[in-house]
Design a protein around this motif. Structure first.
Motif, mmCIF file in Angstrom:
data_model
loop_
_atom_site.group_PDB
_atom_site.id
_atom_site.type_symbol
_atom_site.label_atom_id
_atom_site.label_comp_id
_atom_site.label_asym_id
_atom_site.label_seq_id
_atom_site.Cartn_x
_atom_site.Cartn_y
_atom_site.Cartn_z
ATOM 1 N N GLY A 109 -9.934 -1.961 9.528
ATOM 2 C CA GLY A 109 -9.306 -2.485 8.328
ATOM 3 C C GLY A 109 -8.116 -1.640 7.933
ATOM 4 N N TYR A 110 -7.512 -2.023 6.836
ATOM 5 C CA TYR A 110 -6.346 -1.327 6.306
ATOM 6 C C TYR A 110 -6.598 -1.095 4.825
ATOM 7 C CZ TYR A 110 -4.320 -3.140 10.607
ATOM 8 O OH TYR A 110 -4.084 -3.451 11.920
ATOM 9 N N ALA A 111 -6.272 0.092 4.362
ATOM 10 C CA ALA A 111 -6.510 0.401 2.958
ATOM 11 C C ALA A 111 -5.463 1.387 2.466
ATOM 12 C CB ALA A 111 -7.905 1.005 2.776
ATOM 13 N N PRO A 112 -5.122 1.318 1.182
ATOM 14 C CA PRO A 112 -4.183 2.307 0.647
ATOM 15 C C PRO A 112 -4.842 3.680 0.583
ATOM 16 C CG PRO A 112 -5.054 0.954 -1.120
ATOM 17 C CD PRO A 112 -5.574 0.379 0.179
ATOM 18 N N VAL A 113 -4.052 4.721 0.764
ATOM 19 C CA VAL A 113 -4.542 6.086 0.628
ATOM 20 C C VAL A 113 -4.199 6.518 -0.797
ATOM 21 C CG1 VAL A 113 -4.375 8.455 1.484
ATOM 22 C CG2 VAL A 113 -4.172 6.535 3.079
ATOM 23 N N LEU A 114 -5.225 6.753 -1.592
ATOM 24 C CA LEU A 114 -5.032 7.077 -3.001
ATOM 25 C C LEU A 114 -5.018 8.584 -3.216
ATOM 26 C CD1 LEU A 114 -7.544 4.488 -4.514
ATOM 27 C CD2 LEU A 114 -5.094 4.198 -4.091
ATOM 28 N N ILE A 131 0.460 2.805 19.278
ATOM 29 C CA ILE A 131 0.352 1.768 18.237
ATOM 30 C C ILE A 131 -0.510 2.281 17.085
ATOM 31 C CG2 ILE A 131 -0.660 -0.497 17.730
ATOM 32 C CD1 ILE A 131 0.242 -1.287 20.650
ATOM 33 N N ILE A 132 -1.668 2.844 17.409
ATOM 34 C CA ILE A 132 -2.566 3.365 16.368
ATOM 35 C C ILE A 132 -1.898 4.502 15.599
ATOM 36 C CG2 ILE A 132 -4.741 4.575 15.966
ATOM 37 C CD1 ILE A 132 -5.886 2.880 18.324
ATOM 38 N N ALA A 133 -1.199 5.384 16.301
ATOM 39 C CA ALA A 133 -0.507 6.497 15.626
ATOM 40 C C ALA A 133 0.525 5.961 14.637
ATOM 41 C CB ALA A 133 0.146 7.411 16.651
ATOM 42 N N ALA A 134 1.253 4.946 15.030
ATOM 43 C CA ALA A 134 2.251 4.358 14.131
ATOM 44 C C ALA A 134 1.577 3.724 12.917
ATOM 45 C CB ALA A 134 3.092 3.325 14.878
ATOM 46 N N LEU A 135 0.485 2.999 13.135
ATOM 47 C CA LEU A 135 -0.218 2.353 12.026
ATOM 48 C C LEU A 135 -0.893 3.361 11.112
ATOM 49 C CD1 LEU A 135 -1.705 -0.748 13.862
ATOM 50 C CD2 LEU A 135 0.236 -0.684 12.270
ATOM 51 N N ARG A 136 -1.339 4.504 11.653
ATOM 52 C CA ARG A 136 -1.899 5.565 10.815
ATOM 53 C C ARG A 136 -0.835 6.131 9.885
ATOM 54 N NH1 ARG A 136 -5.678 9.518 14.495
ATOM 55 N NH2 ARG A 136 -7.607 8.378 14.194
ATOM 56 N N GLU A 137 0.367 6.232 10.401
ATOM 57 C CA GLU A 137 1.468 6.758 9.598
ATOM 58 C C GLU A 137 1.806 5.792 8.465
ATOM 59 O OE1 GLU A 137 6.142 7.616 10.308
ATOM 60 O OE2 GLU A 137 4.770 8.349 11.872
ATOM 61 N N VAL A 188 -7.703 22.529 3.239
ATOM 62 C CA VAL A 188 -6.852 23.124 4.263
ATOM 63 C C VAL A 188 -6.366 22.056 5.243
ATOM 64 C CG1 VAL A 188 -6.775 24.820 6.141
ATOM 65 C CG2 VAL A 188 -8.027 25.338 4.028
ATOM 66 N N LYS A 189 -7.248 21.133 5.599
ATOM 67 C CA LYS A 189 -6.886 20.050 6.514
ATOM 68 C C LYS A 189 -7.726 18.832 6.188
ATOM 69 C CE LYS A 189 -6.813 18.634 11.339
ATOM 70 N NZ LYS A 189 -7.121 18.975 12.724
ATOM 71 N N GLU A 190 -7.072 17.682 6.198
ATOM 72 C CA GLU A 190 -7.793 16.425 6.022
ATOM 73 C C GLU A 190 -7.012 15.347 6.737
ATOM 74 O OE1 GLU A 190 -10.211 14.921 2.472
ATOM 75 O OE2 GLU A 190 -8.188 14.149 2.122
ATOM 76 N N THR A 191 -7.638 14.736 7.720
ATOM 77 C CA THR A 191 -7.004 13.662 8.469
ATOM 78 C C THR A 191 -7.989 12.517 8.583
ATOM 79 O OG1 THR A 191 -7.807 14.512 10.584
ATOM 80 C CG2 THR A 191 -5.627 15.253 9.882
ATOM 81 N N GLN A 192 -7.482 11.398 9.047
ATOM 82 C CA GLN A 192 -8.378 10.301 9.361
ATOM 83 C C GLN A 192 -9.304 10.835 10.435
ATOM 84 O OE1 GLN A 192 -9.010 7.887 11.889
ATOM 85 N NE2 GLN A 192 -9.973 6.431 10.535
#
Length: 153
Positions: free
Chosen positions: A51-56, A10-16, A144-148
């Protein structure tokens, strides 16, 4: 809190896509929509999902330069720390600040339009915060890499 396989899916889907319909999240988690809705609510209520936020895209907003600024205070007294943390909280170009171990006291992540703008932020704002002794900047050349930042392992 322990996350099971369904919570992770569920979290993986919401991260996407945090705006993904519950039915689509349910499909990815191999559950029906009702239990997925309950699980999402539980994850929110327990603070796992904060929470939920747009990725700018900072470049689309004219912020071409990212830098990390290392800051030392001249004395570790409550007044200096409070003043510093208040000034950092009010600065819109500071997107993260961490108290750290080692030679420096704080690691600050800054977004700026260009090198001149970073210079203004550093010399005219950060260095002028009462109690700041030393400032060092590191300019990001390439990400090079940036993730939540929270891994689900």
């Amino acid at each position: 809190m322990q996350l099971d396989e369904f919570d992770r899916k569920i979290i993986a889907a919401l991260r996407e896509d945090a705006r993904m319909p519950v039915a689509q999240v349910a499909e990815r988690a191999a559950l029906s929509a009702t239990p997925v809705s309950r699980r999402i609510k539980r994850l929110e209520d327990e603070g796992v999902i904060r929470g939920y936020a747009p990725v700018l895209d900072p470049r689309k907003l004219g912020l071409e330069l990212e830098a990390y600024v290392l800051i030392n205070l001249n004395a570790h007294i409550d007044e200096n720390i409070a003043r510093f943390e208040q000034a950092i909280a009010e600065n819109p170009h500071v997107i993260a600040c961490h108290a750290v171990t080692g030679d420096m006291d704080y690691l600050v992540r800054v977004m700026a339009r260009n090198v001149e703008h970073l210079s203004q932020i550093t010399l005219r704002t950060l260095l002028r915060i009462p109690g700041v002794r030393d400032v060092k900047s590191i300019i990001v050349l390439e990400t090079v890499k940036e993730t939540q930042p929270v891994p689900l392992d």
